[in-house]
Write a protein that holds these residues in place. Sequence first.
Motif, mmCIF file in Angstrom:
data_model
loop_
_atom_site.group_PDB
_atom_site.id
_atom_site.type_symbol
_atom_site.label_atom_id
_atom_site.label_comp_id
_atom_site.label_asym_id
_atom_site.label_seq_id
_atom_site.Cartn_x
_atom_site.Cartn_y
_atom_site.Cartn_z
ATOM 1 N N HIS A 328 1.195 -1.125 -0.054
ATOM 2 C CA HIS A 328 0.070 0.285 -0.404
ATOM 3 C C HIS A 328 0.979 1.261 0.235
ATOM 4 N N GLN A 329 1.755 1.459 1.021
ATOM 5 C CA GLN A 329 2.321 2.231 1.296
ATOM 6 C C GLN A 329 3.127 2.635 0.122
ATOM 7 N N ALA A 330 3.871 1.210 -1.177
ATOM 8 C CA ALA A 330 4.611 1.678 -2.373
ATOM 9 C C ALA A 330 3.796 1.781 -3.542
ATOM 10 N N VAL A 331 2.702 1.922 -3.224
ATOM 11 C CA VAL A 331 1.559 1.851 -4.341
ATOM 12 C C VAL A 331 1.422 3.691 -3.927
ATOM 13 N N ALA A 332 1.269 4.035 -3.092
ATOM 14 C CA ALA A 332 0.863 5.746 -2.337
ATOM 15 C C ALA A 332 1.890 6.104 -2.860
ATOM 16 N N GLU A 333 3.051 6.007 -2.852
ATOM 17 C CA GLU A 333 4.376 6.602 -3.196
ATOM 18 C C GLU A 333 4.101 7.199 -4.916
ATOM 19 N N GLU A 334 3.776 6.005 -5.710
ATOM 20 C CA GLU A 334 3.983 6.385 -7.150
ATOM 21 C C GLU A 334 2.806 6.949 -7.155
ATOM 22 N N ILE A 335 1.489 7.244 -6.540
ATOM 23 C CA ILE A 335 0.621 7.936 -7.296
ATOM 24 C C ILE A 335 1.002 9.695 -6.878
ATOM 25 N N ASP A 336 1.292 9.315 -5.819
ATOM 26 C CA ASP A 336 2.229 10.599 -5.421
ATOM 27 C C ASP A 336 3.067 11.593 -6.265
ATOM 28 N N ARG A 337 3.820 10.383 -7.031
ATOM 29 C CA ARG A 337 4.595 10.597 -7.442
ATOM 30 C C ARG A 337 4.032 11.695 -8.955
ATOM 31 N N ILE A 338 3.049 10.651 -9.220
ATOM 32 C CA ILE A 338 2.283 11.207 -10.321
ATOM 33 C C ILE A 338 1.627 12.846 -9.988
ATOM 34 N N LEU A 339 1.256 12.795 -9.070
ATOM 35 C CA LEU A 339 0.315 14.116 -8.417
ATOM 36 C C LEU A 339 1.166 15.307 -8.729
ATOM 37 N N GLU A 340 2.401 14.920 -8.012
ATOM 38 C CA GLU A 340 3.374 16.514 -8.113
ATOM 39 C C GLU A 340 4.249 15.842 -8.930
ATOM 40 N N HIS A 341 4.529 14.774 -9.763
ATOM 41 C CA HIS A 341 5.688 15.345 -10.697
ATOM 42 C C HIS A 341 4.767 14.964 -12.045
ATOM 43 N N GLY A 342 4.239 14.327 -11.892
ATOM 44 C CA GLY A 342 2.845 14.951 -14.201
ATOM 45 C C GLY A 342 3.567 13.675 -14.342
#
Length: 423
Positions: A328-342
């Motif tokens: 879950h933590q790893a998926v959340a980090e990838e989603i955050d990366r998309i939201l922050e860096h596009g």
Amino acid sequence: MHLFFIFVHSMIDFQQIILKNGLQVLVHEDQTSPIAVVNILYNVGSRDENEEKTGFAHLFEHLMFGGSVNIPNYDTPLQKVGGENNAFTTPDVTNYYLTVPSANLETAFWLESDRMLGLSFDPEVLEVQRSVVIEEFKQRYLNQPYGDVWLKLRPLAYSLHPYKWPTIGKDISHIERATMEDVMEFFHQFYHPANAVMVVAGDVTVKQVQSLCNKWFSEIPSGPVNHRNLKPEPAQLASRKLEVTADVPVNAFYQVYHMPKRFERNYYRADLLSDILGRGKSSRLYQQLVKGKRLFSAISAHVTGSLDPGLLVIQGKLGEGVSCEQGHQAVAEEIDRILEHGITDRELQKVKNQAESSLAFSEVTLLNRSVNLAMAAVAGDPHYVNLEPKLINEVSLEGVMEQAATTLRKENSSTLYYKKRSA
């Protein structure tokens, strides 16, 4: 160098006939081979069921092959003329389709009109099909590793809308208790000309179809007009989570987000976003979490594509010894990366190419064209079927990022940890 591919998507030409009893008929002529498809889509799915009597749309998918008033066995006359048939049920619709040599088109009209006019309502048929459905419920949903995922995820994600139970039904007891009166009431409410779309495609002519419709369908009485008044799902304001433990081989992770309904412009943004996240081995989640960090043995993302607002789904099997929390933590980090860096232009173009090629390849077959046409009609306009390539193409980078910010919010998510029982 960027490689851009252009897929030529041919339009599905059709003509519309509407009978006095409300039956909507769409004719798609294609004389390239001597076959014909007759596809009848009834505008009823599991979302139309009473919450205390679920699984009926799926039960009817089986009952409709149990013989009608004048034809005790549906399959035998069809097979005699070289035809084949099948059906499927979704939360939105129940669809019956058959393929015949075009010279035997009238056999298809005879069979379909007779079961629309009246099923046999033979108590023996009901008992046989009830047993088949109960067995399917046990085999596919209860006795299979991860089989009950959607029995758990749907009521977690939906609190009001009837998408909160799967097509098989909310509980096996609903089909066990179904009476002949229940079955007849469901049939008369939904299985009639005014609640159906018929697509006739292939080596046919509009004139021929009009004549066969007049002969076989025009005298069937129209039924009640069904005005759906489904409870809309309220906006989700807090994330939800459920943990289950079972005898499964490895831990599994499921996360769903509410998203727009099919054929809405923003639907295509969310669909392409899900592809960027988890379509195939070049997707973000696969590259980072399977190939890179080796936390998951498999991970993917897709959308439910439903006619009312649906779900963007992320699901994965975790590696040996990896916890659901770590995944879950790893998926959340990838989603955050998309939201922050596009995302990049290249990523978007790649998933557009994939989506357009899938659409083009799916419509090579006459049957898929027929189903797609019927689905568009029941969604509100058969012309939708020819708009999809344009709507996919029009999605911009900014549009996907806007959709990501709206959809991929933590409070819009429902998460299921499916844990392996420890020895």
